[in-house]
Design a protein around this motif. Structure first.
Motif, PDB file in Angstrom:
ATOM      1  N   ILE A  15      80.865  68.566  11.593  1.00 54.63           N
ATOM      2  CA  ILE A  15      79.506  68.826  10.987  1.00 54.63           C
ATOM      3  C   ILE A  15      79.331  67.739   9.761  1.00 54.63           C
ATOM      4  O   ILE A  15      80.175  67.505   8.755  1.00 54.63           O
ATOM      5  N   SER A  16      78.229  66.802  10.022  1.00 53.83           N
ATOM      6  CA  SER A  16      78.027  65.733   9.062  1.00 53.83           C
ATOM      7  C   SER A  16      77.115  66.150   7.934  1.00 53.83           C
ATOM      8  O   SER A  16      77.265  66.758   6.895  1.00 53.83           O
ATOM      9  N   TYR A  17      75.653  65.490   8.314  1.00 54.26           N
ATOM     10  CA  TYR A  17      74.851  65.647   7.111  1.00 54.26           C
ATOM     11  C   TYR A  17      73.700  66.515   7.565  1.00 54.26           C
ATOM     12  O   TYR A  17      72.835  66.061   8.325  1.00 54.26           O
ATOM     13  N   ILE A  18      73.792  67.796   7.646  1.00 57.97           N
ATOM     14  CA  ILE A  18      72.972  68.784   8.087  1.00 57.97           C
ATOM     15  C   ILE A  18      72.164  69.256   6.860  1.00 57.97           C
ATOM     16  O   ILE A  18      72.782  69.838   5.881  1.00 57.97           O
ATOM     17  N   THR A  19      70.924  69.195   6.863  1.00 59.56           N
ATOM     18  CA  THR A  19      69.931  69.480   5.662  1.00 59.56           C
ATOM     19  C   THR A  19      69.776  71.094   5.582  1.00 59.56           C
ATOM     20  O   THR A  19      69.739  71.668   6.601  1.00 59.56           O
ATOM     21  N   ASN A  20      69.423  71.599   4.589  1.00 60.24           N
ATOM     22  CA  ASN A  20      69.289  72.956   4.284  1.00 60.24           C
ATOM     23  C   ASN A  20      68.265  73.517   5.101  1.00 60.24           C
ATOM     24  O   ASN A  20      68.161  74.739   5.388  1.00 60.24           O
ATOM     25  N   GLY A  21      67.252  72.704   5.080  1.00 69.88           N
ATOM     26  CA  GLY A  21      66.039  73.083   5.661  1.00 69.88           C
ATOM     27  C   GLY A  21      66.333  73.575   7.404  1.00 69.88           C
ATOM     28  O   GLY A  21      65.425  73.838   7.765  1.00 69.88           O
ATOM     29  N   ASN A  22      67.228  72.720   7.977  1.00 72.78           N
ATOM     30  CA  ASN A  22      67.421  73.014   9.211  1.00 72.78           C
ATOM     31  C   ASN A  22      68.498  74.162   9.443  1.00 72.78           C
ATOM     32  O   ASN A  22      68.993  74.205  10.722  1.00 72.78           O
ATOM     33  N   ILE A  23      69.103  74.786   8.750  1.00 77.49           N
ATOM     34  CA  ILE A  23      70.149  75.917   8.850  1.00 77.49           C
ATOM     35  C   ILE A  23      69.806  76.964   8.216  1.00 77.49           C
ATOM     36  O   ILE A  23      69.965  76.768   6.734  1.00 77.49           O
ATOM     37  N   ASN A  24      69.718  78.036   8.577  1.00 74.26           N
ATOM     38  CA  ASN A  24      69.608  79.310   7.749  1.00 74.26           C
ATOM     39  C   ASN A  24      70.564  79.945   7.372  1.00 74.26           C
ATOM     40  O   ASN A  24      71.731  80.023   7.764  1.00 74.26           O
ATOM     41  N   ALA A  25      70.357  81.249   6.474  1.00 70.36           N
ATOM     42  CA  ALA A  25      71.765  81.941   6.129  1.00 70.36           C
ATOM     43  C   ALA A  25      72.509  82.488   7.233  1.00 70.36           C
ATOM     44  O   ALA A  25      73.639  82.633   7.286  1.00 70.36           O
ATOM     45  N   GLU A  26      71.457  83.021   8.408  1.00 70.48           N
ATOM     46  CA  GLU A  26      72.273  83.607   9.416  1.00 70.48           C
ATOM     47  C   GLU A  26      73.148  82.924  10.011  1.00 70.48           C
ATOM     48  O   GLU A  26      74.407  83.084  10.663  1.00 70.48           O
ATOM     49  N   ASN A  57      80.883  66.654   2.991  1.00 65.04           N
ATOM     50  CA  ASN A  57      80.247  67.297   2.087  1.00 65.04           C
ATOM     51  C   ASN A  57      79.570  66.357   1.041  1.00 65.04           C
ATOM     52  O   ASN A  57      80.101  65.925  -0.176  1.00 65.04           O
ATOM     53  N   ASP A  58      78.736  65.755   1.492  1.00 63.73           N
ATOM     54  CA  ASP A  58      77.956  64.831   0.682  1.00 63.73           C
ATOM     55  C   ASP A  58      77.202  65.387  -0.579  1.00 63.73           C
ATOM     56  O   ASP A  58      77.157  64.973  -1.695  1.00 63.73           O
ATOM     57  N   ASN A  59      76.876  66.802  -0.227  1.00 58.51           N
ATOM     58  CA  ASN A  59      76.455  67.626  -1.301  1.00 58.51           C
ATOM     59  C   ASN A  59      75.268  66.946  -2.224  1.00 58.51           C
ATOM     60  O   ASN A  59      75.095  66.901  -3.434  1.00 58.51           O
ATOM     61  N   TYR A  60      74.449  66.130  -1.612  1.00 58.63           N
ATOM     62  CA  TYR A  60      73.117  65.617  -2.444  1.00 58.63           C
ATOM     63  C   TYR A  60      71.973  65.949  -1.674  1.00 58.63           C
ATOM     64  O   TYR A  60      71.780  65.798  -0.558  1.00 58.63           O
ATOM     65  N   ASN A  61      70.845  66.180  -2.371  1.00 61.02           N
ATOM     66  CA  ASN A  61      69.426  66.230  -1.809  1.00 61.02           C
ATOM     67  C   ASN A  61      69.508  67.430  -0.679  1.00 61.02           C
ATOM     68  O   ASN A  61      68.917  66.913   0.299  1.00 61.02           O
ATOM     69  N   GLY A  62      70.074  68.392  -0.832  1.00 61.53           N
ATOM     70  CA  GLY A  62      70.152  69.513   0.289  1.00 61.53           C
ATOM     71  C   GLY A  62      71.028  69.224   1.237  1.00 61.53           C
ATOM     72  O   GLY A  62      70.440  69.444   2.613  1.00 61.53           O
TER      73      GLY A  62
END
Length: 438
Positions: free
Chosen positions: A272-283, A303-308
């Protein structure tokens, strides 16, 4: 007169032959009765010797059935039966089993492979057993762990004999498993060769990756793939012996949580590299966390943890708390561990070794008790951890080849050309060992 004397003599002889003998009593109750009722002061002493093998028949031939003796070595009474000498007849039933020698020279059967449930048998031989019982045997392997040799409680032969050990378990690595057998005060050692399991390792990358860094086919990971596909590193005769790698992807932006779980079930290492929040939901996150907690597969998280990114600032995931460190050209500093991946099949990175952390850099403000930090940020905060089947590294640029500051920029297929390569390949060494043993 002479005839009467002859008849009297015959009668007396007949009575002598068929009468009972009494010592200390006038009323013998058997063929021989040594008794002085209620006033005996002396016991009856049996013939005594150090071994039944020293008892003989004075008339020659076999020892008569019913012969009794006192075995001074085992401190008990024995009787000779039609089947040979008995065990101890006295009330001293706690006499320990005894042998003269133990030899691990018996046959060994079975197939033993790393990460695979294995079983077989080993025969150990002993000499001059004393016919007594012995306890169950349970010996764990050393060197290569995960195997156990067992045998149920039993009874020694009177003389030489053997015990068959059942060997079973899942070897954790390849190499030599050693069993040190301590049995009735005697010791012998045998070894079992554990072969490395040769099979294909399946890597699953999650997409869409905002930085084009999935391992399957993105251009910025071409050098990383070349290291994995170098058969001298990962191959049937490589440093890490596998058949090779296959690569696949799962699109978290269009797939379902169930689809993600199925894809993970069909893989070995999940990247798992750089997956933005908008592309993965809570489920989908919950499904991912569930699979991590099952501990059947190995997971890598950037874990870049930047900009979502997939783990936004100050989020808690699988018992770890992810945060954001800084943006800029930073380095992570290697911390020495006993579990890796600062050390592994491709070398050891000394404490303090610098790993380039370009652009967004994350950190971990909390992590589980079974997690081991192996890299820290410049301010001393934890940068990267390993926890059983999970590795988190706070930046992805150290293993890509996009720009000059990246760890694999204009790099080679070698796993030892720089510190970033050693770390990368050690992570896969660690991951492969895990999946082969689970």
């Amino acid at each position: 007169m002479k005839r009467n004397f002859f008849l009297l003599s015959m009668l007396l002889a007949f009575k002598t032959i068929y009468s009972q003998v009494g010592i200390g009593t006038t009323t013998p109750r058997g063929a021989l009765d040594i008794n002085k009722p209620t006033t005996n002061e002396f016991g009856f002493v049996l013939p005594t010797n150090t071994s039944t093998t020293k008892i003989i028949n004075p008339q020659g031939g076999n020892i008569a059935v019913g012969t009794m003796m006192y075995d001074s070595t085992e401190d008990c009474v024995k009787v000779h039966k039609s089947t040979g000498w008995s065990n101890c007849l006295s009330d001293n039933n706690n006499i320990a089993g005894k042998i003269d020698n133990l030899e691990c020279n018996g046959s060994l059967t079975g197939t033993y492979n790393q990460g695979t449930l294995s079983n077989g048998m080993k025969v150990i031989n002993y000499t001059n057993g004393n016919g007594k019982t012995y306890d169950a045997i349970n010996i764990a392997s050393t060197g290569v762990t995960g195997l156990t040799a067992t045998a149920p409680a039993g009874t020694l032969n009177n003389g030489n004999g053997s015990i068959t050990l059942n060997i079973f378990g899942t070897p954790t690595t390849s190499g030599t498993a050693t069993f040190i057998i301590n049995f009735l005060g005697k010791t012998c050692t045998f070894t079992v060769k554990v072969e490395q399991q040769i099979r294909t390792i399946k890597i699953l990358s999650l997409v869409p990756d905002a930085w084009s860094t999935n391992l399957s086919n993105d251009p910025y990971t071409s050098v990383a793939r070349s290291k994995l596909n170098n058969s001298s590193h990962f191959g049937p005769s490589g440093t890490v012996k596998i058949s090779g790698f296959t690569y696949s992807t799962f699109d978290v932006s269009t797939g379902t949580a169930q689809g993600l779980q199925t894809a993970i079930d069909n893989a070995d290492i999940i990247w798992i590299s750089y997956i933005t929040n908008g592309n993965i939901n809570a489920e989908m996150r919950n499904a991912l966390e569930q699979k991590i907690n099952e501990k059947k597969k190995f997971f890598f998280i950037g874990n870049d943890n930047y900009n979502g990114s997939v783990f936004p600032g100050k989020s808690v995931f699988s018992g770890q708390t992810f945060d954001y460190f800084n943006y800029g050209n930073y380095s992570g500093s290697i911390v020495s561990t006993t579990v890796g991946p600062d050390k592994g099949a491709f070398g050891t990175l000394p404490a303090g070794t610098q790993i380039n952390m370009t652009l967004a850099v994350g950190k971990m403000t909390n992590y589980t008790s079974n997690s081991t930090p192996f890299m820290k940020n410049m301010d001393g905060t934890v940068n990267s951890i390993i926890a059983d089947n999970l590795i988190v590294v706070s930046d992805i640029n150290w293993y890509i080849n996009y720009q000059s500051d990246d760890g694999f920029y204009q790099g080679s297929s070698s796993c030892s050309d720089n510190s970033k390569s050693i770390l990368f390949c050690n992570i896969f060494d660690k991951a492969i060992k895990y999946v082969l043993s689970h």
